[in-house]
Write a protein that holds these residues in place. Structure first.
Motif, PDB file in Angstrom:
ATOM      1  N   VAL A   4       0.767  -1.207   0.111  1.00  0.00           N
ATOM      2  CA  VAL A   4      -0.058   0.107  -0.123  1.00  0.00           C
ATOM      3  C   VAL A   4       0.696   1.261   0.042  1.00  0.00           C
ATOM      4  N   ARG A   5       2.005   1.197   0.821  1.00  0.00           N
ATOM      5  CA  ARG A   5       2.855   2.371   0.857  1.00  0.00           C
ATOM      6  C   ARG A   5       3.429   2.845  -0.652  1.00  0.00           C
ATOM      7  N   ALA A   6       3.905   1.537  -1.323  1.00  0.00           N
ATOM      8  CA  ALA A   6       4.442   1.554  -2.516  1.00  0.00           C
ATOM      9  C   ALA A   6       3.355   2.184  -3.711  1.00  0.00           C
ATOM     10  N   ALA A   7       2.132   1.678  -3.349  1.00  0.00           N
ATOM     11  CA  ALA A   7       1.038   2.498  -4.474  1.00  0.00           C
ATOM     12  C   ALA A   7       0.962   3.833  -3.921  1.00  0.00           C
ATOM     13  N   PHE A   8       0.794   4.312  -2.876  1.00  0.00           N
ATOM     14  CA  PHE A   8       0.800   5.581  -2.250  1.00  0.00           C
ATOM     15  C   PHE A   8       1.949   6.596  -2.956  1.00  0.00           C
ATOM     16  N   ARG A   9       3.295   5.926  -2.893  1.00  0.00           N
ATOM     17  CA  ARG A   9       4.185   6.721  -3.235  1.00  0.00           C
ATOM     18  C   ARG A   9       4.083   6.744  -4.735  1.00  0.00           C
ATOM     19  N   ALA A  10       3.860   5.897  -5.276  1.00  0.00           N
ATOM     20  CA  ALA A  10       3.728   5.880  -6.891  1.00  0.00           C
ATOM     21  C   ALA A  10       2.782   6.891  -7.541  1.00  0.00           C
ATOM     22  N   GLU A  11       1.720   7.056  -6.878  1.00  0.00           N
ATOM     23  CA  GLU A  11       0.511   7.863  -7.334  1.00  0.00           C
ATOM     24  C   GLU A  11       0.764   9.100  -7.053  1.00  0.00           C
TER      25      GLU A  11
END
Length: 223
Positions: A4-11
């Motif tokens: 989830v953190r990776a998705a937040f960072r990417a977006e």
């Protein structure tokens, strides 16, 4: 948590790149979220993206009571809550009048959340401004939804192709369908799920029936 953190960072990184390309005139364009202009919508997204930093500085509730899908309930869209959401974003927008300032504030906000999340235990529970007690990864999922959905609105307002990132798409679709797979018969991609779930595209009777057959009683945000 790391997914989830990776998705937040990417977006957030993708949106920040878009914001750094804007000029001041673009900030006054209308958006699909009236009465907000682009500057107001970005202010709203910045506030939401940075919210966890403050939440993690507060005492933790004893246990989680709400997951990401349930967070987006009817109470979040009541007239008083909507009025406060609109007015607070417009006030925040006045604090950062130029495009460079807008982009800089968004970058500061989401990075503050990312740093706070990195320092927190994955089992941490937080309390939202609405009073919900949520596990940290679940609330972070709602932040991915907010940045992704309003990124779609900003793309429309700026006449750009949508930029939804694959990591965020996976998280958002999972939240909006309650973790159930999207029925293959619908042939929806992630962008269509976002538009359908949030009312940006209407659900047809056949689509309602297909969702019901798949055991999806409702989409988060949707009917």
């Amino acid at each position: 948590m790391q997914t989830v953190r990776a998705a937040f960072r990417a977006e957030c990184e993708r949106l920040e790149r878009v914001l750094r390309e804007l000029d001041d005139a673009a900030l006054d364009r209308p958006t699909p979220c009236p009465p907000w202009r682009v500057r107001d919508l970005i202010a709203h997204v910045s506030t939401g993206a940075g919210r966890l930093a403050g939440m993690l500085a507060e005492p933790a509730p004893p246990r989680a009571e709400v997951d990401a899908a349930a967070y987006f309930g009817a109470a979040k869209f009541s007239p008083p809550v909507d009025r406060d959401r609109v007015d607070s974003a417009r006030r925040a927008a006045r604090e950062h009048p130029g495009a460079a300032e807008v982009a800089g504030e968004f970058g500061r906000a989401w990075r503050a959340t990312d740093e706070a999340v990195a320092a927190a235990s994955p089992g941490r529970v937080v309390r939202t401004r609405h009073g919900d007690a949520m596990a940290l990864p679940e609330f972070l999922r709602t932040r991915v939804v907010e940045v992704a959905v309003h990124g779609l609105d900003l793309a429309d307002a700026l006449d750009r192709p949508p930029w939804l990132t694959p990591p965020a798409a996976a998280v958002v679709v999972g939240v909006l369908t309650g973790g159930a797979p999207v029925p293959q018969g619908l042939r929806w991609d992630a962008l269509t799920v976002l538009r359908k779930a949030t009312g940006r595209l209407p659900l047809t009777g056949d689509e309602h029936a297909e969702l019901a057959r798949a055991g999806i009683s409702r989409l988060a945000f949707g009917g």
